[in-house]
Design an enzyme around this catalytic site. Structure first.
Site, mmCIF file in Angstrom:
data_model
loop_
_atom_site.group_PDB
_atom_site.id
_atom_site.type_symbol
_atom_site.label_atom_id
_atom_site.label_comp_id
_atom_site.label_asym_id
_atom_site.label_seq_id
_atom_site.Cartn_x
_atom_site.Cartn_y
_atom_site.Cartn_z
ATOM 1 N N TYR A 50 -5.869 0.478 3.626
ATOM 2 C CA TYR A 50 -6.115 -0.315 2.421
ATOM 3 C C TYR A 50 -7.026 -1.488 2.753
ATOM 4 O O TYR A 50 -7.005 -1.996 3.876
ATOM 5 C CB TYR A 50 -4.811 -0.908 1.891
ATOM 6 C CG TYR A 50 -3.926 0.042 1.130
ATOM 7 C CD1 TYR A 50 -4.115 0.240 -0.235
ATOM 8 C CD2 TYR A 50 -2.892 0.724 1.761
ATOM 9 C CE1 TYR A 50 -3.283 1.096 -0.949
ATOM 10 C CE2 TYR A 50 -2.060 1.585 1.049
ATOM 11 C CZ TYR A 50 -2.262 1.756 -0.306
ATOM 12 O OH TYR A 50 -1.450 2.607 -1.011
ATOM 13 N N ASP B 193 -0.651 1.351 -7.768
ATOM 14 C CA ASP B 193 -0.249 0.423 -8.825
ATOM 15 C C ASP B 193 -1.280 0.390 -9.939
ATOM 16 O O ASP B 193 -2.469 0.638 -9.714
ATOM 17 C CB ASP B 193 -0.157 -1.020 -8.282
ATOM 18 C CG ASP B 193 0.961 -1.193 -7.268
ATOM 19 O OD1 ASP B 193 1.786 -0.274 -7.109
ATOM 20 O OD2 ASP B 193 0.998 -2.273 -6.632
#
Lengths: 249, 249
Positions: free
Chosen positions: B114, B56
């Site tokens: 992540y 993103d």
């Protein structure tokens, strides 16, 4: 009138150091200037902030101590909120406290701890790049530690300052300890002393780096110290690697 | 023709994510675009870089994996130097290696780790401010850990994606573990899974944050998962707190 003590953290990248500069027409941006502006708006008074000392342009601070006097009736909580809202994101007031009237952020300092940080990896970590000096060549930590030993104690640090002492001011200073650690390629040189001369920590760091690179021998540091001549010491390491970590009162 | 594998680190703050966007007249800046430009100049070829996946806008990466094919005769060392010189300071190539011809950075990914980082102190640490989500209210870590347990394993994560699945694509995914640790006020939510849906980690983080704040109960996460409805889950936590840490191949 209250004497308010502040603990401030700042990223020095965008600033010309702590101390405000009053030259006419100056467009220089300083931490002190920024904070005084916000405090003056907050209090409606002309606030003078007393800082614990100057910092070079581009140098960072983990815990800066300052104080100011005010008649403003806001609570400390309200002041904190105001400061958080109006200060830029790279200056943060971590704590506000009421201090005794005689507390003076500069006169009362007993000691300072600085950390000089070197990214000793092949590439400069992007998350640290504004707060480290990148040196891709592996430095010899053992030699750096040996060299640092010569600096501990009370010495004339004339070789380790950019100050051109015209007025016979003493360049005698005391270093209590220098710790050098390496962790994941990040080298931290922690220097604690009672007070420091102009650029002293950066010149110590630059000299230790040159020892680590093998350009100087550990023993050379003793000769440099004895020489009392700025030209004998190593380079002044870049400002962005330096962080004023803590103050002792 | 060599297949060159790259490990890349980037600060996503200034970029519209990894993936290049080819709209006409687009002024969008992406990591892939930046790297392809430099590699094309370096090789004199039109280089296509294959990335391990999209990120993103504003998301950071510790170890991104990519590969490209080239006939360029430079050594890997020479390539590294070129890349270091011409890439901006917020994109760093940590490593270059020759990979097998069949190596494909996207097809071969087996898992991703992540980390979502929250600065849970009263003030946002200036040295971390671009890489953390600042939440001044103390979060209940124990409840967050309890809530995370419901997400472990293979589930339909339809409630945890911004993806509007029109084409009956599966939203079944597997999460192997979620570790939540707090250290000096810094909370790290580490999530490992085989693959992730659009915004999945950020919506998981947002939901866990709401549990930590007491807006949701840990048990609610089970209901949210069962609901298969994006509106039931928590908010999408801000991009700047998210870091793609590592890939498994």
């Amino acid at each position: 009138m209250r004497n308010v003590k502040m603990i401030i953290q700042y990223d020095g990248t965008r600033y010309n150091g702590w101390q405000k500069q009053n030259q006419k027409g100056s467009t220089v941006t300083t931490i002190q200037g920024k904070i005084e502006n916000v405090l003056s708006k907050m209090t409606g008074e002309e606030v003078d902030v007393i800082g614990c000392g100057r910092t070079d342009s581009g140098v960072h601070v983990e815990n800066y101590v300052a104080n100011f006097f005010t008649d403003c009736k806001l609570t400390l909580d309200e002041m904190e909120k105001y400061l958080e809202e109006y200060l830029p994101k790279d200056i943060v007031v971590k704590e506000l406290k009421i201090a005794k009237d005689r507390f003076h952020a500069r006169y009362n300092v007993k000691g300072k701890t600085y950390v000089y940080r070197i990214d000793n990896n092949k590439y400069n970590n992007v998350f640290n790049r504004d707060f480290t000096n990148h040196i891709p060549i592996e430095l010899n930590i053992e030699q750096m530690k040996k060299a640092a030993e010569y600096l501990i104690g009370t010495h004339d640090f004339k070789s380790f300052t950019s100050l051109k002492a015209k007025n016979n001011k003493s360049t005698l200073r005391t270093i209590n300890y220098i710790n050098i650690i390496k962790n994941n390629g990040l080298i931290e040189i922690e220097v604690n002393g009672n007070s420091f001369l102009l650029n002293m920590v950066r010149i110590i760091a630059g000299t230790l780096i040159e020892v680590g690179e093998g350009k100087l021998m550990a023993e050379d540091v003793e000769t440099i110290l004895m020489g009392k001549n700025r030209e004998k010491a190593g380079h002044k390491a870049p400002a962005k690697g330096l962080i004023l970590k803590e103050l002792q009162y």
